[in-house]
Design a protein around this motif. Sequence first.
Motif, PDB file in Angstrom:
ATOM      1  N   GLN A   1       0.884  -1.133   0.086  1.00  0.00           N
ATOM      2  CA  GLN A   1      -0.061   0.049  -0.068  1.00  0.00           C
ATOM      3  C   GLN A   1       1.007   1.267   0.160  1.00  0.00           C
ATOM      4  N   VAL A   2       0.303   2.171  -0.899  1.00  0.00           N
ATOM      5  CA  VAL A   2       1.260   3.398  -0.734  1.00  0.00           C
ATOM      6  C   VAL A   2       1.088   4.327   0.080  1.00  0.00           C
ATOM      7  N   GLN A   3       1.893   4.874   0.818  1.00  0.00           N
ATOM      8  CA  GLN A   3       1.735   6.047   1.511  1.00  0.00           C
ATOM      9  C   GLN A   3       2.584   7.350   1.409  1.00  0.00           C
ATOM     10  N   VAL A   4       1.965   8.403   1.176  1.00  0.00           N
ATOM     11  CA  VAL A   4       2.691   9.775   0.915  1.00  0.00           C
ATOM     12  C   VAL A   4       2.274  10.573   1.972  1.00  0.00           C
ATOM     13  N   VAL A   5       3.164  11.032   2.623  1.00  0.00           N
ATOM     14  CA  VAL A   5       3.034  11.901   3.731  1.00  0.00           C
ATOM     15  C   VAL A   5       3.722  13.198   3.953  1.00  0.00           C
ATOM     16  N   GLU A   6       3.283  14.337   3.989  1.00  0.00           N
ATOM     17  CA  GLU A   6       3.959  15.642   4.012  1.00  0.00           C
ATOM     18  C   GLU A   6       4.165  16.232   5.303  1.00  0.00           C
ATOM     19  N   SER A   7       5.018  16.918   5.656  1.00  0.00           N
ATOM     20  CA  SER A   7       5.330  17.339   6.817  1.00  0.00           C
ATOM     21  C   SER A   7       5.926  18.839   6.656  1.00  0.00           C
ATOM     22  N   GLY A   8       6.096  19.604   7.825  1.00  0.00           N
ATOM     23  CA  GLY A   8       7.044  20.701   7.745  1.00  0.00           C
ATOM     24  C   GLY A   8       6.105  22.031   7.439  1.00  0.00           C
ATOM     25  N   GLY A   9       4.925  22.095   7.375  1.00  0.00           N
ATOM     26  CA  GLY A   9       3.928  23.389   7.215  1.00  0.00           C
ATOM     27  C   GLY A   9       3.974  24.043   8.528  1.00  0.00           C
ATOM     28  N   GLY A  10       3.183  25.063   8.382  1.00  0.00           N
ATOM     29  CA  GLY A  10       3.221  25.879   9.797  1.00  0.00           C
ATOM     30  C   GLY A  10       2.977  27.643   9.440  1.00  0.00           C
ATOM     31  N   LEU A  11       2.976  28.306  10.393  1.00  0.00           N
ATOM     32  CA  LEU A  11       2.651  29.724  10.209  1.00  0.00           C
ATOM     33  C   LEU A  11       3.977  30.550  10.316  1.00  0.00           C
ATOM     34  N   VAL A  12       4.491  31.262   9.316  1.00  0.00           N
ATOM     35  CA  VAL A  12       5.293  32.130   9.176  1.00  0.00           C
ATOM     36  C   VAL A  12       5.213  33.420   8.708  1.00  0.00           C
ATOM     37  N   GLN A  13       6.042  34.222   9.111  1.00  0.00           N
ATOM     38  CA  GLN A  13       6.031  35.750   8.803  1.00  0.00           C
ATOM     39  C   GLN A  13       6.354  36.038   7.188  1.00  0.00           C
ATOM     40  N   ALA A  14       5.765  36.892   6.624  1.00  0.00           N
ATOM     41  CA  ALA A  14       6.267  37.226   5.002  1.00  0.00           C
ATOM     42  C   ALA A  14       7.676  37.352   5.203  1.00  0.00           C
ATOM     43  N   GLY A  15       8.302  36.702   4.035  1.00  0.00           N
ATOM     44  CA  GLY A  15       9.865  36.870   4.180  1.00  0.00           C
ATOM     45  C   GLY A  15      10.621  35.948   4.617  1.00  0.00           C
ATOM     46  N   GLY A  16       9.772  35.008   5.403  1.00  0.00           N
ATOM     47  CA  GLY A  16      10.458  34.051   6.142  1.00  0.00           C
ATOM     48  C   GLY A  16      10.686  32.846   5.187  1.00  0.00           C
ATOM     49  N   SER A  17      11.070  31.500   5.838  1.00  0.00           N
ATOM     50  CA  SER A  17      11.409  30.386   4.969  1.00  0.00           C
ATOM     51  C   SER A  17      10.647  29.010   5.878  1.00  0.00           C
ATOM     52  N   LEU A  18      10.334  28.103   5.150  1.00  0.00           N
ATOM     53  CA  LEU A  18      10.068  26.924   5.585  1.00  0.00           C
ATOM     54  C   LEU A  18      10.743  25.881   4.743  1.00  0.00           C
ATOM     55  N   ARG A  19      10.718  24.688   5.178  1.00  0.00           N
ATOM     56  CA  ARG A  19      11.290  23.224   4.373  1.00  0.00           C
ATOM     57  C   ARG A  19      10.107  22.338   4.591  1.00  0.00           C
ATOM     58  N   LEU A  20       9.478  22.007   3.572  1.00  0.00           N
ATOM     59  CA  LEU A  20       8.459  20.779   3.682  1.00  0.00           C
ATOM     60  C   LEU A  20       9.196  19.634   3.316  1.00  0.00           C
ATOM     61  N   SER A  21       8.668  18.634   3.760  1.00  0.00           N
ATOM     62  CA  SER A  21       9.336  17.161   3.570  1.00  0.00           C
ATOM     63  C   SER A  21       8.007  16.245   3.022  1.00  0.00           C
ATOM     64  N   CYS A  22       8.495  15.283   2.340  1.00  0.00           N
ATOM     65  CA  CYS A  22       7.584  14.365   1.797  1.00  0.00           C
ATOM     66  C   CYS A  22       8.059  12.942   2.017  1.00  0.00           C
ATOM     67  N   THR A  23       7.553  11.988   2.767  1.00  0.00           N
ATOM     68  CA  THR A  23       8.143  10.994   2.775  1.00  0.00           C
ATOM     69  C   THR A  23       7.053   9.776   2.061  1.00  0.00           C
ATOM     70  N   ALA A  24       7.725   8.974   1.029  1.00  0.00           N
ATOM     71  CA  ALA A  24       6.643   7.990   0.562  1.00  0.00           C
ATOM     72  C   ALA A  24       7.120   6.516   0.818  1.00  0.00           C
ATOM     73  N   SER A  25       6.261   5.775   0.946  1.00  0.00           N
ATOM     74  CA  SER A  25       6.536   4.403   1.134  1.00  0.00           C
ATOM     75  C   SER A  25       5.627   3.487   0.482  1.00  0.00           C
ATOM     76  N   GLY A  26       6.033   2.228  -0.104  1.00  0.00           N
ATOM     77  CA  GLY A  26       5.123   1.360  -0.729  1.00  0.00           C
ATOM     78  C   GLY A  26       5.142   1.486  -2.359  1.00  0.00           C
ATOM     79  N   LEU A  27       6.199   2.519  -2.595  1.00  0.00           N
ATOM     80  CA  LEU A  27       6.426   2.535  -4.055  1.00  0.00           C
ATOM     81  C   LEU A  27       7.985   2.377  -4.405  1.00  0.00           C
ATOM     82  N   THR A  28       8.446   2.466  -5.597  1.00  0.00           N
ATOM     83  CA  THR A  28       9.785   2.411  -5.815  1.00  0.00           C
ATOM     84  C   THR A  28      10.377   3.869  -5.793  1.00  0.00           C
TER      85      THR A  28
END
Length: 123
Positions: A1-28
């Motif tokens: 079973q394929v699972q795709v899970v995002e993380s890293g979102g949130g609240l940030v002020q304009a001009g700021g930075s965020l890094r999103l991650s996405c982990t996938a399992s069950g696929l090549t």
Amino acid sequence: QVQVVESGGGLVQAGGSLRLSCTASGLTFGSAYMGWFRQAPGKEREGLSCIGWSGRSTYYSDSVKGRFTISRDNAKNTLYLQMNSLKPEDTAMYYCAAQYHYCSQSGSTYNYWGQGTQVTVSS
């Protein structure tokens, strides 16, 4: 079973930075083309970026080019989106998606999707 899970979102002020991650399992993961999309309330889904299986080929929409960087770590089955110089108009739910055919900005070409992670940019 394929699972795709995002993380890293949130609240940030304009001009700021965020890094999103996405982990996938069950696929090549090392053979998959991966994409980042977003959808704001009342707006259509927007294709932001995609990356080829090797990481050498990338695509960015005009709205994020020069501010966002897509990357992947095949050893960790993880996709990233580094987002810099964030603007209030970047506020949206961000989604990661996977397919085995090609790098595309069209969401309809992707087979596997995560549930999304919310990014909110305050002014």
